[in-house]
Design an enzyme around this catalytic site. Sequence first.
Site, PDB file in Angstrom:
ATOM      1  N   GLN A   1      -4.820  -1.259   9.597  1.00  0.00           N
ATOM      2  CA  GLN A   1      -4.742  -2.599   9.024  1.00  0.00           C
ATOM      3  C   GLN A   1      -5.367  -3.616   9.983  1.00  0.00           C
ATOM      4  O   GLN A   1      -5.004  -3.675  11.155  1.00  0.00           O
ATOM      5  CB  GLN A   1      -3.271  -2.957   8.740  1.00  0.00           C
TER       6      GLN A   1
ATOM      7  N   ASP B   1     -11.142   3.056   4.056  1.00  0.00           N
ATOM      8  CA  ASP B   1     -11.553   1.656   3.976  1.00  0.00           C
ATOM      9  C   ASP B   1     -13.081   1.533   3.960  1.00  0.00           C
ATOM     10  O   ASP B   1     -13.616   0.470   3.664  1.00  0.00           O
ATOM     11  CB  ASP B   1     -10.994   0.879   5.182  1.00  0.00           C
TER      12      ASP B   1
ATOM     13  N   LYS C   1       0.848  -1.198   0.000  1.00  0.00           N
ATOM     14  CA  LYS C   1       0.000   0.000   0.000  1.00  0.00           C
ATOM     15  C   LYS C   1       0.879   1.242   0.000  1.00  0.00           C
ATOM     16  O   LYS C   1       0.659   2.178  -0.766  1.00  0.00           O
ATOM     17  CB  LYS C   1      -0.924   0.005   1.230  1.00  0.00           C
TER      18      LYS C   1
END
Length: 301
Positions: A103, A126, A59
């Site tokens: 994460q 997200d 990422k």
Amino acid sequence: MSDVQRVAKKIDGKAFAENMRRRIAVQVEKIKSSHGITPGLAVILVGEDPASQVYVRNKGKQTAECGMTSLEFKMPATATEEEVLAKVEKLNNDSDVHGILVQLPLPDQINEAHVINAISPDKDVDGFHVINTGRLATGQKAMVPCTPAGCVVLIKDVLGNDLSGLKAVVIGRSNIVGKPVAQLLLNENCTVTQAHSRTKNLPDECRAADILVAAVGRPNMIEGDWVKPGACVIDVGINRIAAPERGEGKMRLVGDVDYESACQVAGSITPVPGGVGPMTIAMLLAATVTACCRIEGLVEP
Ligand code: NAD
């Protein structure tokens, strides 16, 4: 299998994602040159889960390659919920940061929902914050989860923008994949069935699908004769299985769909790897640009 005709078009998510990243880099350059603003993505990694470390590294690399600011915050596996919340709060208040991603999974001592819902909904790239989930469910402008958004982008690339009236079956009902995929397809006016581990006659449900999305996490579960001829099959599953043909102890990735049999029936199908997987980061980068434009009051690309 080589003498059997394969009819399905292979949906090349890897190539699609590469193109997307090129377009995003151009958008980022324009934002920088016209407004002097650099979109910034901050990723928090708690603990040392090897898979998460690889995801976070990729990422960061791809964020920087698109010309955005990439910030990475590593916290020890022993970090407390308060410490992670404090980091989130700091990033919420940092005007150089437009996207925040924590994460998952988080260590057991940390409540994931507490952390996700502490992220500013506007920076929630997200799309897991309950406010964004609610906005998506009620047809409001939301930050949309990346993997589900990537699935729909690929489906539209194959079937066109108008998915109205198509029958979609989504297998899996997780908050991060199954539910948002179903919601997005419903918003596209598909007739959606959400299948899961308690669904009866799953093969029959699948056979009715013009669009079949598998997000289960069981290697090769969906067989070719579950697939409606001509269907668009999106395989989200990422499963690691033993691959003795590659040498002792070697592994390989397969999806939830038995690719060999399904691609003889489907109209189009994503491979694993190289299908949905690469789309996730591309959609994350796109979400960061979107968040930046919304926060800074710029026109969205
Ligand atoms: P999850 O374990 O949270 O959910 C799995 C779902 O599958 C559950 O809702 C369950 O009801 C359903 N299920 C389980 N067994 C079933 C059965 N026998 N029949 C029908 N349904 C069944 O998993 P998840 O987080 O949603 O991920 C699903 C898969 O997608 C995993 O393989 C994961 O690695 C992969 N994934 C890929 C990406 C990506 O490509 N970027 C992102 C997220 C998840």
